[in-house]
Write a protein that holds these residues in place. Structure first.
Motif, PDB file in Angstrom:
ATOM      1  N   PRO A  21       0.841  -1.299   0.065  1.00  0.00           N
ATOM      2  CA  PRO A  21      -0.077   0.035  -0.024  1.00  0.00           C
ATOM      3  C   PRO A  21       0.894   1.295  -0.042  1.00  0.00           C
ATOM      4  N   ALA A  22       2.088   1.302   0.346  1.00  0.00           N
ATOM      5  CA  ALA A  22       3.013   2.494   0.499  1.00  0.00           C
ATOM      6  C   ALA A  22       3.175   3.084  -1.101  1.00  0.00           C
ATOM      7  N   ALA A  23       2.887   2.249  -2.042  1.00  0.00           N
ATOM      8  CA  ALA A  23       3.299   2.859  -3.399  1.00  0.00           C
ATOM      9  C   ALA A  23       2.027   3.790  -3.853  1.00  0.00           C
ATOM     10  N   PRO A  64       3.748   7.790  -1.370  1.00  0.00           N
ATOM     11  CA  PRO A  64       4.935   7.750  -2.321  1.00  0.00           C
ATOM     12  C   PRO A  64       6.200   8.243  -1.991  1.00  0.00           C
ATOM     13  N   ALA A  65       5.792   9.521  -1.110  1.00  0.00           N
ATOM     14  CA  ALA A  65       7.106  10.499  -0.719  1.00  0.00           C
ATOM     15  C   ALA A  65       8.142   9.601   0.117  1.00  0.00           C
ATOM     16  N   GLU A  66       7.441   8.755   1.265  1.00  0.00           N
ATOM     17  CA  GLU A  66       8.340   8.154   1.942  1.00  0.00           C
ATOM     18  C   GLU A  66       8.995   7.077   1.418  1.00  0.00           C
ATOM     19  N   TYR A  70      21.379  -0.489   6.658  1.00  0.00           N
ATOM     20  CA  TYR A  70      20.291  -0.483   7.995  1.00  0.00           C
ATOM     21  C   TYR A  70      19.338   0.478   7.875  1.00  0.00           C
ATOM     22  N   VAL A  71      20.237   1.670   7.710  1.00  0.00           N
ATOM     23  CA  VAL A  71      19.006   2.852   7.478  1.00  0.00           C
ATOM     24  C   VAL A  71      18.108   2.615   6.289  1.00  0.00           C
ATOM     25  N   ALA A  72      18.646   2.245   5.441  1.00  0.00           N
ATOM     26  CA  ALA A  72      17.588   2.134   4.092  1.00  0.00           C
ATOM     27  C   ALA A  72      16.411   1.051   4.430  1.00  0.00           C
ATOM     28  N   MET A  90       9.572   2.448   7.465  1.00  0.00           N
ATOM     29  CA  MET A  90       8.876   3.585   7.746  1.00  0.00           C
ATOM     30  C   MET A  90       7.879   3.947   6.702  1.00  0.00           C
ATOM     31  N   ALA A  91       8.330   3.750   5.252  1.00  0.00           N
ATOM     32  CA  ALA A  91       7.104   3.951   4.412  1.00  0.00           C
ATOM     33  C   ALA A  91       5.847   3.185   4.636  1.00  0.00           C
ATOM     34  N   GLU A  92       6.075   1.848   4.915  1.00  0.00           N
ATOM     35  CA  GLU A  92       5.182   0.895   5.189  1.00  0.00           C
ATOM     36  C   GLU A  92       4.423   1.373   6.482  1.00  0.00           C
ATOM     37  N   VAL A  93       4.613   1.645   7.356  1.00  0.00           N
ATOM     38  CA  VAL A  93       3.954   2.047   8.575  1.00  0.00           C
ATOM     39  C   VAL A  93       3.253   3.607   8.284  1.00  0.00           C
TER      40      VAL A  93
END
Lengths: 253, 125
Positions: A40-42, A46-48, A77-79, A85-88
Motif C-alpha cells: 500500500p505504500a506505493a 509515495p514520498a516516504e 540498515y538505515v535504508a 517507515m514507508a510501510e508504517v
C-alpha cells in the motif's frame, strides 16, 4: 564439455562470491524496499517510499565501492528502516481513512434515523388528518367543523384530543417551522371571516405550544375566505373551505 | 618562492584537518541531538508500552549509548555512523507509536458505527 563445466563452476563461484560480499543488512534492505514498493505504500505514501529508494540507492553505491565496510552496513540498515517507515506511514494513513469512513457512516446512519423519524411523523399524521405534500411543505388539513363550533373560535372538546395527537406527532420534529392558517367560507363579511380565521389559527397555535411545541417555531395567520379549496355554492364545499391548515416547513437550523 | 610553498602546503594540510575534524564533530553533535530527541518523542508517545515500538526504541537507546562510548574513545566517524542507526530506529519507534494510536482510534470508530447500526437495526453500509 569441459568448457561448459568450467563456465558453470565459474558462474557458481561468482554467485557465491557475490553473496559472500553482500552484507546481510543490504539484503534485508532490498527485501524491505521490495515489500514496501509492492504494498500500500506505493499509493498511500509515495514520498516516504521515494526516500526509502534514495536511502537504498545510497547503500547500493557504498556497497559498489566498499562492499563490507561498516558504512555500507550502516547505510543499508538505515535504508531498511526507511522502507519500514514507508510501510508504517501507509498503515497510519489507511487507519485514518477508516476513521474518516466511520465518520461518514455515522452521518449516514444519523440521517437515516432522522428520515425514519420524519416518516414516522408523516404516517402518524396521515392517520389523524388529511396530509399532503406541497411546495410550501407538508400540509395538514383539519376540518373547521371538527375543531370549532359555528362562528366561534373555542376548540371543541373532541378537537382538543385530536390536536393533542397531532401535536404529539409533530413533536417528533420540533425543530421545524409550523405555519397555522385559518380559512373561512364565503359567507359573512370579509372583516368577520378574516378576524375569525385569525383567532382560530391563534387558538390552534396556542394549543400546540401548550403541548410542548416551541413557540418561536409557530406562526398563526388568518387567511379568511381568500383561498377556497372547494366551491362555496354548496354546503359541502363551504364545509371544506372552513378549515385550519398546519404547514410543516423546513428545519429552523 | 620555494620557501613560501614549503610553508603553504603544511598549513593547508593543517587547516584541512581542522576543518574535517570540526565537520565530524558537528555531524556527531547533530546526530546525537536528533537521535536523543527522536528517542524522547517515542517515549512520550508511549512506545515503551507498544511491543514492536518498544523493540526499536530499545535498539535506538543501545545504539546511542554505543555511539557515546565510541565518541569518548575518539572514534567519531564510527560513532556518527552508529547514530544513523539510532536515529532510524527511534524514528521508526515514533511512527509505530502513532500507528498504534491510529489503529485504536479506527477500531473504536468502526465499533461505534456497528453499535449505532445495531441499536437502530440498520443494515451495514
Amino acid at each position: 564439455m569441459k568448457i561448459t563445466t568450467g563456465m558453470i563452476l565459474f558462474s557458481c563461484f561468482g554467485f557465491l562470491n557475490g553473496c559472500a560480499t553482500t552484507p546481510n543488512e543490504l539484503i534485508s534492505a532490498r527485501q524491505a524496499y521490495s515489500r514496501a514498493s509492492h504494498g500500500p505504500a506505493a499509493t498511500l505514501a509515495p514520498a516516504e517510499l521515494h526516500k526509502a529508494k534514495e536511502a537504498l540507492s545510497k547503500a547500493e553505491h557504498s556497497a559498489a565501492d566498499e562492499p563490507s565496510s561498516p558504512r555500507t552496513r550502516d547505510l543499508s540498515y538505515v535504508a531498511e528502516r526507511s522502507a519500514q517507515m514507508a510501510e508504517v506511514t501507509a498503515s497510519i494513513l489507511s487507519e485514518r481513512a477508516k476513521v474518516s469512513q466511520a465518520g461518514r457512516d455515522t452521518q449516514a446512519i444519523q440521517g437515516e434515523i432522522i428520515h425514519r423519524a420524519k416518516m414516522g411523523m408523516n404516517e402518524a399524521l396521515a392517520k389523524l388528518a388529511a396530509v399532503k405534500v406541497e411546495k410550501r411543505g407538508l400540509v395538514i388539513t383539519l376540518s373547521g367543523s371538527v375543531l370549532f363550533p359555528s362562528n366561534n373560535a373555542s376548540l371543541l372538546p373532541s378537537a382538543k384530543t385530536r390536536l393533542d395527537e397531532i401535536a404529539d406527532a409533530l413533536l417528533e420534529a420540533k425543530d421545524r417551522t409550523l405555519i397555522v392558517e385559518g380559512h373561512a367560507d364565503s359567507q359573512g363579511s370579509h372583516r368577520l371571516n378574516q378576524a375569525l380565521s385569525q383567532r382560530r389559527a391563534e387558538v390552534v397555535r396556542s394549543h400546540l405550544i401548550s403541548r410542548g411545541y416551541p413557540a418561536q417555531n409557530i406562526e398563526a395567520h388568518g387567511i379568511g375566505k381568500d383561498r377556497p379549496i372547494a366551491n362555496n355554492a354548496s354546503a359541502e364545499g363551504r364545509a371544506n373551505n372552513r378549515r385550519v391548515e398546519i404547514v410543516v416547513g423546513p428545519e429552523t437550523r | 618562492m620555494r620557501f613560501a610553498q614549503r610553508k603553504i602546503i603544511p598549513m593547508s594540510v593543517l587547516v584541512g584537518s581542522i576543518f574535517i575534524g570540526c565537520s565530524t564533530d558537528l555531524a556527531l553533535k547533530q546526530n546525537t541531538e536528533s537521535s536523543t530527541s527522536a528517542i524522547r518523542a517515542a517515549e512520550e508517545l508511549g512506545a515503551t508500552k507498544i511491543p514492536n515500538a518498544s523493540y526499536y526504541l530499545q535498539l535506538a537507546k543501545e545504539e546511542l549509548e554505543g555511539a557515546r562510548e565510541l565518541a569518548a574513545n575518539s572514534k567519531k566517524v564510527q560513532a556518527t555512523s552508529l547514530l544513523w542507526r539510532a536515529n532510524a530506529d527511534a524514528e521508526l519507534a515514533v511512527l509505530l507509536s502513532h500507528e498504534d494510536v491510529e489503529k485504536n482510534e479506527a477500531k473504536d470508530a468502526v465499533n461505534k458505527v456497528r453499535q449505532l447500526q445495531k441499536d437502530n437495526q440498520l443494515s451495514g453500509h
